[in-house]
Design a protein around this motif. Structure first.
Motif, mmCIF file in Angstrom:
data_model
loop_
_atom_site.group_PDB
_atom_site.id
_atom_site.type_symbol
_atom_site.label_atom_id
_atom_site.label_comp_id
_atom_site.label_asym_id
_atom_site.label_seq_id
_atom_site.Cartn_x
_atom_site.Cartn_y
_atom_site.Cartn_z
ATOM 1 N N MET A 51 1.287 96.975 175.201
ATOM 2 C CA MET A 51 0.895 95.621 174.819
ATOM 3 C C MET A 51 1.286 95.316 173.380
ATOM 4 O O MET A 51 1.498 94.142 173.037
ATOM 5 C CB MET A 51 -0.603 95.419 175.022
ATOM 6 C CG MET A 51 -0.974 94.026 175.466
ATOM 7 S SD MET A 51 -0.096 93.580 177.009
ATOM 8 C CE MET A 51 -0.710 91.926 177.283
ATOM 9 N N TYR A 100 4.616 93.886 173.894
ATOM 10 C CA TYR A 100 4.531 92.508 174.377
ATOM 11 C C TYR A 100 4.156 91.559 173.238
ATOM 12 O O TYR A 100 4.807 90.523 173.034
ATOM 13 C CB TYR A 100 3.496 92.410 175.502
ATOM 14 C CG TYR A 100 3.294 90.985 175.993
ATOM 15 C CD1 TYR A 100 3.977 90.509 177.108
ATOM 16 C CD2 TYR A 100 2.420 90.112 175.337
ATOM 17 C CE1 TYR A 100 3.802 89.203 177.547
ATOM 18 C CE2 TYR A 100 2.242 88.798 175.767
ATOM 19 C CZ TYR A 100 2.935 88.354 176.869
ATOM 20 O OH TYR A 100 2.761 87.057 177.292
ATOM 21 N N CYS A 127 6.652 88.500 171.007
ATOM 22 C CA CYS A 127 6.411 87.071 170.779
ATOM 23 C C CYS A 127 6.927 86.626 169.413
ATOM 24 O O CYS A 127 7.112 85.426 169.183
ATOM 25 C CB CYS A 127 4.916 86.771 170.897
ATOM 26 S SG CYS A 127 4.217 87.131 172.538
ATOM 27 N N LYS A 167 -4.358 93.597 178.634
ATOM 28 C CA LYS A 167 -4.752 92.428 177.868
ATOM 29 C C LYS A 167 -5.987 92.774 177.036
ATOM 30 O O LYS A 167 -7.056 93.076 177.578
ATOM 31 C CB LYS A 167 -5.022 91.257 178.799
ATOM 32 C CG LYS A 167 -5.122 89.912 178.112
ATOM 33 C CD LYS A 167 -5.091 88.796 179.143
ATOM 34 C CE LYS A 167 -5.184 87.431 178.462
ATOM 35 N NZ LYS A 167 -6.519 87.200 177.896
ATOM 36 N N LEU A 174 -3.313 86.896 173.128
ATOM 37 C CA LEU A 174 -1.865 86.961 173.280
ATOM 38 C C LEU A 174 -1.210 85.793 172.547
ATOM 39 O O LEU A 174 -1.584 84.638 172.760
ATOM 40 C CB LEU A 174 -1.487 86.908 174.756
ATOM 41 C CG LEU A 174 -2.036 88.015 175.661
ATOM 42 C CD1 LEU A 174 -1.495 87.830 177.072
ATOM 43 C CD2 LEU A 174 -1.691 89.388 175.124
ATOM 44 N N VAL A 189 0.770 85.062 179.314
ATOM 45 C CA VAL A 189 1.737 85.675 180.225
ATOM 46 C C VAL A 189 2.426 84.636 181.123
ATOM 47 O O VAL A 189 3.602 84.791 181.465
ATOM 48 C CB VAL A 189 1.082 86.783 181.089
ATOM 49 C CG1 VAL A 189 0.651 87.941 180.233
ATOM 50 C CG2 VAL A 189 -0.071 86.241 181.909
ATOM 51 N N ASN A 190 1.713 83.576 181.477
ATOM 52 C CA ASN A 190 2.323 82.578 182.361
ATOM 53 C C ASN A 190 3.326 81.680 181.646
ATOM 54 O O ASN A 190 3.953 80.829 182.266
ATOM 55 C CB ASN A 190 1.258 81.732 183.056
ATOM 56 C CG ASN A 190 0.386 80.946 182.086
ATOM 57 O OD1 ASN A 190 0.531 81.078 180.879
ATOM 58 N ND2 ASN A 190 -0.522 80.142 182.625
ATOM 59 N N PHE A 240 5.362 83.409 179.111
ATOM 60 C CA PHE A 240 6.278 84.385 178.506
ATOM 61 C C PHE A 240 7.518 84.565 179.372
ATOM 62 O O PHE A 240 7.441 85.052 180.508
ATOM 63 C CB PHE A 240 5.578 85.729 178.324
ATOM 64 C CG PHE A 240 6.416 86.759 177.604
ATOM 65 C CD1 PHE A 240 6.309 86.922 176.235
ATOM 66 C CD2 PHE A 240 7.310 87.564 178.302
ATOM 67 C CE1 PHE A 240 7.076 87.869 175.571
ATOM 68 C CE2 PHE A 240 8.087 88.514 177.642
ATOM 69 C CZ PHE A 240 7.965 88.655 176.266
ATOM 70 N N SER A 294 -3.755 92.313 183.998
ATOM 71 C CA SER A 294 -3.382 91.773 182.690
ATOM 72 C C SER A 294 -2.109 90.934 182.748
ATOM 73 O O SER A 294 -1.963 89.966 182.005
ATOM 74 C CB SER A 294 -3.196 92.908 181.689
ATOM 75 O OG SER A 294 -4.402 93.611 181.478
ATOM 76 N N MET A 295 -1.180 91.297 183.634
ATOM 77 C CA MET A 295 0.118 90.622 183.685
ATOM 78 C C MET A 295 0.242 89.653 184.863
ATOM 79 O O MET A 295 1.323 89.134 185.131
ATOM 80 C CB MET A 295 1.241 91.670 183.754
ATOM 81 C CG MET A 295 1.219 92.694 182.624
ATOM 82 S SD MET A 295 1.284 91.935 180.977
ATOM 83 C CE MET A 295 3.052 91.651 180.842
ATOM 84 N N ILE A 330 2.766 86.425 185.287
ATOM 85 C CA ILE A 330 3.755 86.413 184.205
ATOM 86 C C ILE A 330 5.031 85.684 184.646
ATOM 87 O O ILE A 330 5.500 85.822 185.782
ATOM 88 C CB ILE A 330 4.076 87.836 183.720
ATOM 89 C CG1 ILE A 330 4.952 87.781 182.464
ATOM 90 C CG2 ILE A 330 4.691 88.686 184.815
ATOM 91 C CD1 ILE A 330 4.955 89.052 181.666
ATOM 92 N N PHE A 342 9.280 90.739 186.323
ATOM 93 C CA PHE A 342 8.359 91.860 186.089
ATOM 94 C C PHE A 342 8.485 92.852 187.236
ATOM 95 O O PHE A 342 8.234 92.514 188.387
ATOM 96 C CB PHE A 342 6.931 91.331 185.978
ATOM 97 C CG PHE A 342 5.901 92.376 185.634
ATOM 98 C CD1 PHE A 342 5.844 92.914 184.365
ATOM 99 C CD2 PHE A 342 4.983 92.800 186.583
ATOM 100 C CE1 PHE A 342 4.882 93.871 184.041
ATOM 101 C CE2 PHE A 342 4.021 93.759 186.277
ATOM 102 C CZ PHE A 342 3.970 94.290 184.990
#
Length: 312
Positions: free
Chosen positions: A135, A138, A142, A157, A239, A243-244, A246, A270-271, A274, A278
């Motif tokens: 993470m 991840y 960003c 997450k 985050l 994720v939705n 990224f 957590s993902m 996404i 993935f």
């Protein structure tokens, strides 16, 4: 510069690895220092001027950069990749000179390093994170300008209460521990140091009992202390990009199937949703810090295939 010559833990762990994964004396990484905000950030590097990709390795809260190179980095370097592992603030051989160490410091230290390296030498960047390092990759992504892919052993997450309860040592008490930490932070105890193994399931770091004892007595990895403010932020970090939303690059999850600390369903939770491509690959018989031969072979195979697919 502090070097891993002064650390015996990694050498003892190396002897417990399968023969084909043991680091040899004639193929050790080059040790360097990168100065960031006055800190001497230790780097473990396998340089390859001709490589198309550079893989940036980030450890979790129970490991360090050398330990990642042992099971992953040096084998990827043998396949022709340029590889560099960082020791973030408080871990490995990095010398810390700043007073406040937060989780956000880790995120931006790593992101700044990747951005700097890519501008200096524009190889395509791939991130690899083990445990909490997944993470971190991840979150750092960003803030990274040019990125080709991310590989992680798990992606958890930070502020998900279900994830926190399942992964903390005394997860059932998180409902009271979290506000208590916030209270003490406000009273000026934010720099109070806490052994990470006292609050996390560090006893599940590896399924090899001999290796676990070495880890738990190593101040450069599983015996490291963290500041209370780091721990509080580690448990509450939002985050930077949900994720939705990224879609910066494809992501590969390489999940050890005998992981007693961070099972697959926590990363899936957590993902979930996404936006980026993935993919999940299973490491058969492998523990959280994988030391099992089949799982390690699969880790290298899947990671190499993933990176090769990025060029298509």
């Amino acid at each position: 510069m502090k070097t891993y010559n002064s650390n015996h833990a990694w050498k003892e762990l190396n002897e417990l690895l399968p023969e084909k994964f043991k680091m040899k004396a004639d193929n050790l990484p080059v040790e360097e220092v990168w100065t960031w905000n006055g800190n001497q950030i230790h780097l473990d590097r396998y340089p390859n001027p001709d490589a198309e990709y550079r893989i940036f390795l980030h450890h979790g809260v129970g490991t360090n950069g050398r330990q990642l190179n042992m099971i992953f980095g040096h084998k990827m370097a043998e396949l022709g990749y340029d590889v560099v592992a960082m020791d973030n603030l408080g871990y490995g051989m990095t010398e810390v000179n700043q007073k406040d160490i937060t989780y956000d410091s880790w995120v931006h230290c790593f992101a700044d390093f990747v951005n700097m390296e890519t501008k200096r030498d524009p190889k395509k960047a791939v991130l690899y994170g083990l445990s909490a390092g997944g993470m971190i990759c991840y979150n750092a992504a960003c803030f990274i300008d040019n990125l080709s892919g991310i590989i992680g052993m798990c992606f958890l997450k930070n502020d998900d209460k279900v994830v926190g309860k399942r992964t903390a040592k005394y997860g059932s008490t998180n409902w009271i521990a979290f506000p208590i930490m916030n209270f003490f932070n406000s009273l000026g105890f934010k720099r109070l140091k806490i052994p990470m193994k006292a609050v996390s399931k560090m006893n599940y770091l590896t399924n090899n009992d001999r290796a676990l004892k070495i880890f738990l007595n190593d101040p450069a990895s599983a015996k490291a202390d963290v500041q209370m403010q780091f721990l509080y932020e580690y448990m509450s970090y939002k985050l930077p990009i949900p994720v939705n939303e990224f879609d910066k690059c494809p992501i590969l999850l390489t999940q050890p199937m005998e992981d007693k600390w961070t099972p697959l369903e926590l990363s899936e939770r957590s993902m979930k949703g996404i936006k980026a491509p993935f993919t999940i690959k299973h490491l058969d018989g492998a523990g959280h810090y994988p030391m099992e031969e089949k799982g390690l072979e699969q880790l290298i195979e899947y990671s190499d295939s993933f990176i090769r697919s990025l060029a298509k």
